[in-house]
Motif scaffolding. Sequence first.
Motif, PDB file in Angstrom:
ATOM      1  N   THR A 271       3.243  -6.819  -7.495  1.00  0.00           N
ATOM      2  CA  THR A 271       3.541  -5.397  -7.644  1.00  0.00           C
ATOM      3  C   THR A 271       3.450  -4.749  -6.267  1.00  0.00           C
ATOM      4  O   THR A 271       2.940  -5.351  -5.308  1.00  0.00           O
ATOM      5  N   GLN A 272       3.928  -3.520  -6.155  1.00  0.00           N
ATOM      6  CA  GLN A 272       3.851  -2.839  -4.866  1.00  0.00           C
ATOM      7  C   GLN A 272       2.399  -2.658  -4.424  1.00  0.00           C
ATOM      8  O   GLN A 272       2.080  -2.824  -3.249  1.00  0.00           O
ATOM      9  N   ARG A 273       1.519  -2.353  -5.356  1.00  0.00           N
ATOM     10  CA  ARG A 273       0.116  -2.181  -5.021  1.00  0.00           C
ATOM     11  C   ARG A 273      -0.494  -3.489  -4.540  1.00  0.00           C
ATOM     12  O   ARG A 273      -1.248  -3.535  -3.561  1.00  0.00           O
ATOM     13  N   GLU A 274      -0.129  -4.596  -5.204  1.00  0.00           N
ATOM     14  CA  GLU A 274      -0.627  -5.913  -4.787  1.00  0.00           C
ATOM     15  C   GLU A 274      -0.103  -6.298  -3.416  1.00  0.00           C
ATOM     16  O   GLU A 274      -0.837  -6.843  -2.585  1.00  0.00           O
ATOM     17  N   MET A 275       1.194  -6.014  -3.174  1.00  0.00           N
ATOM     18  CA  MET A 275       1.789  -6.307  -1.873  1.00  0.00           C
ATOM     19  C   MET A 275       1.080  -5.504  -0.770  1.00  0.00           C
ATOM     20  O   MET A 275       0.745  -6.058   0.289  1.00  0.00           O
TER      21      MET A 275
END
Length: 416
Positions: free
Chosen positions: A118-122
């Motif tokens: 996800t963008q947050r994980e990235m």
Amino acid sequence: MEKNKHDVFEEAVKTLKKAGEIGGIGENAMAFLEEPKRIQQFRIPLKKDDGSFQVFEGCRVHYNDAIGPVRNGTRIRPEFNVAEAKALGLFMTIKHAVADIPAGGAKGGIRADVGKLTQREMETLVRSYIRALNPKGPWSDVPGADIGTGQQAMSWMLDEYEQLTGHHCPSAINDKPTSLGGSLGGEEATGRGVFLTMREALKDMGKPVEGCRAVLQGFGQVGVAFADMLVASGGELVAASDITGGVTNSEGLDLAALKAHVAETGGVAGFSGGSPVGIDELFTLDCDVVAPCAVHNVIHEENAPLIKAKLIVEGANGPVTTGADEILHKMGVMVVPDVVANSGGVIVCHFERTQGLSDQYWDLETVYQKLEMRITKAYRQSAEAAKQAGGASLRHGAWIFALKRVEEAMQLRGWI
């Protein structure tokens, strides 16, 4: 198709050793350059949005910093490994030296699939990577973008660096958006450089760009920028491919229509303006120029003898294996090596750092003029070194020129 039997670092070292032998580079310099000066390896823990937990492997290779502080890319892909980082760090060392850039070579990255984050994980992964590096700034190591990273990732990196150090320093990270101190012309710089070096090679072959028929492998940022300049200069793109498949049209592909198709469908496959073509056939098509702009080791000993083009311009890093390079040289095929042909991005990264340190930013025309001047000079210096080495290949000419610069710097520092 990539041949797994070719280890990318082993291939790079073969070129290093051969160029060192032809160029008369001292054995002390060669012994030091056979491995990186230092390697950082670390593990990054990540709590994922679905509640699961995963540990990612990361690294950063500082190959050689005799000429100046190390710089360049951060790669995130599922197959990324230390051997790949070592090879790319060596390539960066040579690229900087052959382009007269006062910098050493570095490369790093994370083994991960960005499509599964996800963008947050990235963002968390990228910020964690910078913390693990414990970066010391633009006079030591300047990370940049590569496969799997881009302007957003570089923005997170810059912010994390500045949070850690407590001061603004746009020159600490390369390949940023212009609003954060990036350089104009950065996104198309590598593809532009591939076109400019192709144009110089065609001049040496007594051929104009107009009417030139090219085959392109890799329809991403680099390949599209190259194709745009080719077609705008009167050349023809007769085939193109990406990970989804390939298409060919002997009358020339409609580039605007192909770009629209890729934007809509996500890949080259299925484009109605030509006939499907497989990767094994792509490089053997009737054309003047082949531009491999995707991954390494796609032209190898098995398909090299089948190539009809008289010019190959390496938009990717290491797309032609050492064995294939020897075959092509004997066939009279000119190969403009990656360390020259795709150095446009490296050169504009140098401009980006220069602009950030001086707080003086250039217009696009200035960036393009300086890029053309520097990459053309790199091509000419490589060609002259090849000539002086008794008709060596352009690849060996480029490496010989670069290795002599690195050797001199190491001698003056008292390392060897």
